[in-house]
Each structure stands twice: as C-alpha cells, then as structure tokens.
Scaffold this motif. Structure first.
Motif, PDB file in Angstrom:
ATOM      1  N   ILE A 230       0.838  -1.201   0.000  1.00 38.79           N
ATOM      2  CA  ILE A 230       0.000   0.000   0.000  1.00 38.79           C
ATOM      3  C   ILE A 230       0.873   1.250   0.000  1.00 38.79           C
ATOM      4  O   ILE A 230       0.662   2.180  -0.780  1.00 38.79           O
ATOM      5  CB  ILE A 230      -0.957  -0.005   1.213  1.00 38.79           C
ATOM      6  CG1 ILE A 230      -1.986  -1.131   1.066  1.00 38.79           C
ATOM      7  CG2 ILE A 230      -1.673   1.339   1.356  1.00 38.79           C
ATOM      8  CD1 ILE A 230      -2.802  -1.402   2.310  1.00 38.79           C
ATOM      9  N   ALA A 231       1.888   1.272   0.862  1.00 41.96           N
ATOM     10  CA  ALA A 231       2.785   2.430   0.945  1.00 41.96           C
ATOM     11  C   ALA A 231       3.548   2.629  -0.358  1.00 41.96           C
ATOM     12  O   ALA A 231       3.702   3.763  -0.839  1.00 41.96           O
ATOM     13  CB  ALA A 231       3.751   2.253   2.107  1.00 41.96           C
ATOM     14  N   GLN A 232       3.999   1.538  -0.966  1.00 46.10           N
ATOM     15  CA  GLN A 232       4.749   1.648  -2.216  1.00 46.10           C
ATOM     16  C   GLN A 232       3.863   2.161  -3.344  1.00 46.10           C
ATOM     17  O   GLN A 232       4.306   2.914  -4.209  1.00 46.10           O
ATOM     18  CB  GLN A 232       5.344   0.290  -2.595  1.00 46.10           C
ATOM     19  CG  GLN A 232       6.323   0.371  -3.767  1.00 46.10           C
ATOM     20  CD  GLN A 232       6.969  -0.965  -4.085  1.00 46.10           C
ATOM     21  OE1 GLN A 232       6.833  -1.934  -3.336  1.00 46.10           O
ATOM     22  NE2 GLN A 232       7.673  -1.036  -5.201  1.00 46.10           N
ATOM     23  N   THR A 233       2.592   1.766  -3.320  1.00 46.92           N
ATOM     24  CA  THR A 233       1.664   2.173  -4.375  1.00 46.92           C
ATOM     25  C   THR A 233       1.227   3.625  -4.213  1.00 46.92           C
ATOM     26  O   THR A 233       1.177   4.386  -5.194  1.00 46.92           O
ATOM     27  CB  THR A 233       0.413   1.274  -4.365  1.00 46.92           C
ATOM     28  OG1 THR A 233       0.819  -0.080  -4.493  1.00 46.92           O
ATOM     29  CG2 THR A 233      -0.540   1.639  -5.499  1.00 46.92           C
ATOM     30  N   TYR A 234       0.925   4.019  -2.988  1.00 47.66           N
ATOM     31  CA  TYR A 234       0.362   5.343  -2.743  1.00 47.66           C
ATOM     32  C   TYR A 234       1.409   6.372  -2.330  1.00 47.66           C
ATOM     33  O   TYR A 234       1.121   7.565  -2.287  1.00 47.66           O
ATOM     34  CB  TYR A 234      -0.737   5.263  -1.672  1.00 47.66           C
ATOM     35  CG  TYR A 234      -1.988   4.599  -2.170  1.00 47.66           C
ATOM     36  CD1 TYR A 234      -3.066   5.349  -2.635  1.00 47.66           C
ATOM     37  CD2 TYR A 234      -2.097   3.217  -2.207  1.00 47.66           C
ATOM     38  CE1 TYR A 234      -4.215   4.750  -3.109  1.00 47.66           C
ATOM     39  CE2 TYR A 234      -3.249   2.591  -2.677  1.00 47.66           C
ATOM     40  CZ  TYR A 234      -4.292   3.360  -3.134  1.00 47.66           C
ATOM     41  OH  TYR A 234      -5.433   2.758  -3.615  1.00 47.66           O
ATOM     42  N   GLY A 235       2.621   5.920  -2.010  1.00 47.10           N
ATOM     43  CA  GLY A 235       3.675   6.835  -1.613  1.00 47.10           C
ATOM     44  C   GLY A 235       3.603   7.151  -0.128  1.00 47.10           C
ATOM     45  O   GLY A 235       2.523   7.318   0.435  1.00 47.10           O
ATOM     46  N   GLY A 236       4.766   7.218   0.524  1.00 48.29           N
ATOM     47  CA  GLY A 236       4.786   7.538   1.945  1.00 48.29           C
ATOM     48  C   GLY A 236       4.236   6.397   2.775  1.00 48.29           C
ATOM     49  O   GLY A 236       4.143   5.255   2.338  1.00 48.29           O
ATOM     50  N   ASN A 237       3.868   6.704   3.986  1.00 45.36           N
ATOM     51  CA  ASN A 237       3.331   5.704   4.910  1.00 45.36           C
ATOM     52  C   ASN A 237       1.812   5.761   4.925  1.00 45.36           C
ATOM     53  O   ASN A 237       1.220   6.822   5.094  1.00 45.36           O
ATOM     54  CB  ASN A 237       3.848   5.954   6.334  1.00 45.36           C
ATOM     55  CG  ASN A 237       5.333   5.684   6.447  1.00 45.36           C
ATOM     56  OD1 ASN A 237       5.819   4.686   5.940  1.00 45.36           O
ATOM     57  ND2 ASN A 237       6.049   6.576   7.099  1.00 45.36           N
ATOM     58  N   MET A 238       1.188   4.610   4.737  1.00 46.64           N
ATOM     59  CA  MET A 238      -0.269   4.505   4.850  1.00 46.64           C
ATOM     60  C   MET A 238      -0.578   3.634   6.057  1.00 46.64           C
ATOM     61  O   MET A 238      -0.082   2.513   6.162  1.00 46.64           O
ATOM     62  CB  MET A 238      -0.863   3.880   3.595  1.00 46.64           C
ATOM     63  CG  MET A 238      -0.737   4.722   2.343  1.00 46.64           C
ATOM     64  SD  MET A 238      -1.858   6.134   2.311  1.00 46.64           S
ATOM     65  CE  MET A 238      -3.417   5.310   2.048  1.00 46.64           C
ATOM     66  N   ARG A 239      -1.359   4.170   6.991  1.00 50.16           N
ATOM     67  CA  ARG A 239      -1.715   3.394   8.172  1.00 50.16           C
ATOM     68  C   ARG A 239      -3.216   3.435   8.386  1.00 50.16           C
ATOM     69  O   ARG A 239      -3.901   4.375   7.975  1.00 50.16           O
ATOM     70  CB  ARG A 239      -1.019   3.956   9.419  1.00 50.16           C
ATOM     71  CG  ARG A 239       0.495   3.789   9.395  1.00 50.16           C
ATOM     72  CD  ARG A 239       1.111   4.311  10.664  1.00 50.16           C
ATOM     73  NE  ARG A 239       2.574   4.331  10.578  1.00 50.16           N
ATOM     74  CZ  ARG A 239       3.353   4.945  11.443  1.00 50.16           C
ATOM     75  NH1 ARG A 239       2.813   5.595  12.477  1.00 50.16           N
ATOM     76  NH2 ARG A 239       4.664   4.925  11.305  1.00 50.16           N
ATOM     77  N   LEU A 240      -3.700   2.400   9.061  1.00 51.63           N
ATOM     78  CA  LEU A 240      -5.123   2.327   9.381  1.00 51.63           C
ATOM     79  C   LEU A 240      -5.350   3.115  10.674  1.00 51.63           C
ATOM     80  O   LEU A 240      -4.895   2.724  11.741  1.00 51.63           O
ATOM     81  CB  LEU A 240      -5.552   0.870   9.560  1.00 51.63           C
ATOM     82  CG  LEU A 240      -7.060   0.600   9.641  1.00 51.63           C
ATOM     83  CD1 LEU A 240      -7.736   1.031   8.350  1.00 51.63           C
ATOM     84  CD2 LEU A 240      -7.327  -0.881   9.897  1.00 51.63           C
ATOM     85  N   ILE A 241      -6.040   4.248  10.550  1.00 55.39           N
ATOM     86  CA  ILE A 241      -6.294   5.120  11.695  1.00 55.39           C
ATOM     87  C   ILE A 241      -7.798   5.331  11.814  1.00 55.39           C
ATOM     88  O   ILE A 241      -8.441   5.850  10.900  1.00 55.39           O
ATOM     89  CB  ILE A 241      -5.591   6.485  11.535  1.00 55.39           C
ATOM     90  CG1 ILE A 241      -4.072   6.279  11.422  1.00 55.39           C
ATOM     91  CG2 ILE A 241      -5.918   7.410  12.702  1.00 55.39           C
ATOM     92  CD1 ILE A 241      -3.303   7.542  11.155  1.00 55.39           C
ATOM     93  N   GLY A 242      -8.358   4.922  12.947  1.00 51.46           N
ATOM     94  CA  GLY A 242      -9.796   5.095  13.142  1.00 51.46           C
ATOM     95  C   GLY A 242     -10.632   4.428  12.089  1.00 51.46           C
ATOM     96  O   GLY A 242     -11.687   4.930  11.700  1.00 51.46           O
ATOM     97  N   GLY A 243     -10.138   3.280  11.600  1.00 50.77           N
ATOM     98  CA  GLY A 243     -10.906   2.532  10.596  1.00 50.77           C
ATOM     99  C   GLY A 243     -10.692   3.001   9.177  1.00 50.77           C
ATOM    100  O   GLY A 243     -11.304   2.487   8.248  1.00 50.77           O
ATOM    101  N   GLU A 244      -9.806   4.007   8.958  1.00 46.52           N
ATOM    102  CA  GLU A 244      -9.566   4.516   7.619  1.00 46.52           C
ATOM    103  C   GLU A 244      -8.072   4.532   7.317  1.00 46.52           C
ATOM    104  O   GLU A 244      -7.260   4.850   8.190  1.00 46.52           O
ATOM    105  CB  GLU A 244     -10.122   5.938   7.460  1.00 46.52           C
ATOM    106  CG  GLU A 244     -11.634   6.041   7.573  1.00 46.52           C
ATOM    107  CD  GLU A 244     -12.118   7.445   7.286  1.00 46.52           C
ATOM    108  OE1 GLU A 244     -11.289   8.310   6.976  1.00 46.52           O
ATOM    109  OE2 GLU A 244     -13.333   7.664   7.378  1.00 46.52           O
ATOM    110  N   PHE A 245      -7.712   4.198   6.063  1.00 43.57           N
ATOM    111  CA  PHE A 245      -6.325   4.326   5.657  1.00 43.57           C
ATOM    112  C   PHE A 245      -6.012   5.793   5.425  1.00 43.57           C
ATOM    113  O   PHE A 245      -6.731   6.494   4.711  1.00 43.57           O
ATOM    114  CB  PHE A 245      -6.071   3.528   4.368  1.00 43.57           C
ATOM    115  CG  PHE A 245      -5.912   2.055   4.597  1.00 43.57           C
ATOM    116  CD1 PHE A 245      -4.700   1.541   5.014  1.00 43.57           C
ATOM    117  CD2 PHE A 245      -6.979   1.188   4.408  1.00 43.57           C
ATOM    118  CE1 PHE A 245      -4.539   0.179   5.225  1.00 43.57           C
ATOM    119  CE2 PHE A 245      -6.827  -0.172   4.617  1.00 43.57           C
ATOM    120  CZ  PHE A 245      -5.599  -0.683   5.030  1.00 43.57           C
TER     121      PHE A 245
END
Length: 253
Positions: A230-245
């Motif tokens: 996910i991070a490689q595709t969207y760039g930067g760090n993607m995390r699940l926060i409060g039920g949302e990426f």
C-alpha cells in the motif's frame, strides 16, 4: 499461470504524449474477483480502457481466452464510469439494459419480446424493475449504476470489467452491487473492478492489483494486501487510523 483467462504482456499507453502506463504485464485466473487499486492518476481507468480497445496502446499485447479482444468481445461485459455516460440521452432504463443484448440481436434488428423480458429480469435482479419505464436522467446516481450493472448482466458474459461501480453510491446500492458481483464470482465468472476504497478490499475481493503507472504487486488479497505494498503504491506511509487508511507524515528526517 497456465489457465489464465487474461494475459497482458508489456502494455504501455499514453495521453497527449505523456506515458501513463508502462511495462504492464499480468495474468488473471478464471473465476477471480480482482480489485485494481492505486492513487488518482495511477492509470487504473486507462488500463481498463486500453485492455478493451477503447484507448490505443503504445506497446504490448492483450489476449482473452487465448484470443485477441475483437475475437473474444462477445464474452466480455463492461461497465464504464458513471461520469463518462451521457445520462441526458432520451431513453428509459429498460432500453438501456436491452442495449446490452445488441451484440446478440444485431444493431439493425429490433429487440424481440424475449429480449425485453431478459432485460426486465436483469433489472429485477438489481431491484430496479419498478423503474423500467423511467427516463435514465430522472434516476439517482445509485439507480443509474444499478441499471448499468443490469445491462452488463444481461449480456451473460464470462468476463466483466467494471470501472468504479461503487463510486458515489449509497450503502444499499453498494451492498446490492457487491452481492451481485459475488454471485457472478460463485458461478465461475471473472470480474475486474477499478476500486477506490482500500478499507473494503479485504472484504470484497479475493485478488488485488496494485497499480501506479506500472504494477506494484498483483496476487491473492490475503497474501499481498500489506502495508508495504500500500505504501509503495500510494507513496509515503499509509496506516489504518480510526478505521480509515490515511497518509502519515513522518516528522523525522
């Protein structure tokens, strides 16, 4: 993958001399339900259109069931983005669905009673039978999307392409569409969906293709739907926060 239903080799495509897809190669298993995900501008819709001969390819080759698109197209259904359709065209919902049968009827022949009955049954499957005679311009966005899905269903294709069918629809329509896609999947149909909501990928799809101008990863959802991809595709760090990426901005250098 010896039994692939789609084989894409070295595909590239451009818009106004700008390359938007490069070195795309992948295969799709029969009976799979695949999400194509990536950021805005990643080339998701362009990939789908290029595979379906709706946009020219610069290089590469695409085959379906071992055949070029023109020889396999009667086995393929397509639902375009709702925003790309002229909804002011003066026609009703039943006529729109009946258009899905023109490949079998022939464009110069009139649909028979049987053809219109098939179209009505497809509308009924999508819960839209009460709107059969309603002008499509008078339908809500979710209702229009259901009509377009019914048009694809009536083709009784083996392979379906759907470009953001869940974009901008209400929760009830989303459930209805996904129930239909899973039914198609269960009877052995193959479905590819351009999808924008990372939160539902794990629940909705058994395969996922990460795309950002080229393929980042492609495979079974439970194996490759990882924070790294996910991070490689969207760039930067993607995390699940409060039920949302969400993108997470690092404060460290």
């Amino acid at each position: 993958m010896g039994n692939s239903i789609i084989k894409v080799e070295d595909l590239s495509a451009s818009y106004r001399k700008n390359t938007v897809l490069e070195d795309i190669s992948f295969e799709v298993e029969p009976g799979s339900l695949t999400a194509i995900v990536g950021p805005n501008g990643a080339g998701k819709s362009t990939l789908m259109k290029t595979m379906l001969d709706l946009h020219p390819l610069l290089t590469g080759n695409v085959t379906y069931f071992g055949l070029p698109f023109q020889k396999a197209k009667k086995r393929i259904g397509y639902v375009p983005q709702r925003g790309s359709v002229d909804w002011d065209f003066p026609t009703d919902a039943l006529d729109v669905v009946t258009m899905g049968l023109y490949g079998k009827i022939g464009w110069l022949k009139r649909p028979s009673k049987k053809h219109r009955e098939l179209a009505f049954e497809a509308l009924k499957k999508m819960g839209m039978e009460d709107y059969a005679n309603r002008q499509i311009s008078q339908l809500s966005g979710g209702q229009q999307q259901r009509v377009f899905l019914a048009r694809a269903l009536v083709q009784q294709a083996d392979l379906y392409f759907m470009d953001e069918p869940l974009a901008g629809v209400d929760a009830a329509t989303e459930r209805a569409i996904m129930a239909t896609l899973k039914e198609l999947n269960e009877i052995g149909k193959t479905v590819l969906v351009v999808h924008h909501d990372l939160q539902t990928v794990m629940d909705y799809f058994d395969h996922v293709l990460f795309l950002n101008r080229t393929i980042i990863s492609h495979g079974k959802t439970n194996e490759i739907f990882t924070k790294e991809n996910i991070a490689q595709t969207y760039g930067g760090n993607m995390r699940l926060i409060g039920g949302e990426f969400q993108h997470v901005v690092s404060t460290s250098e």
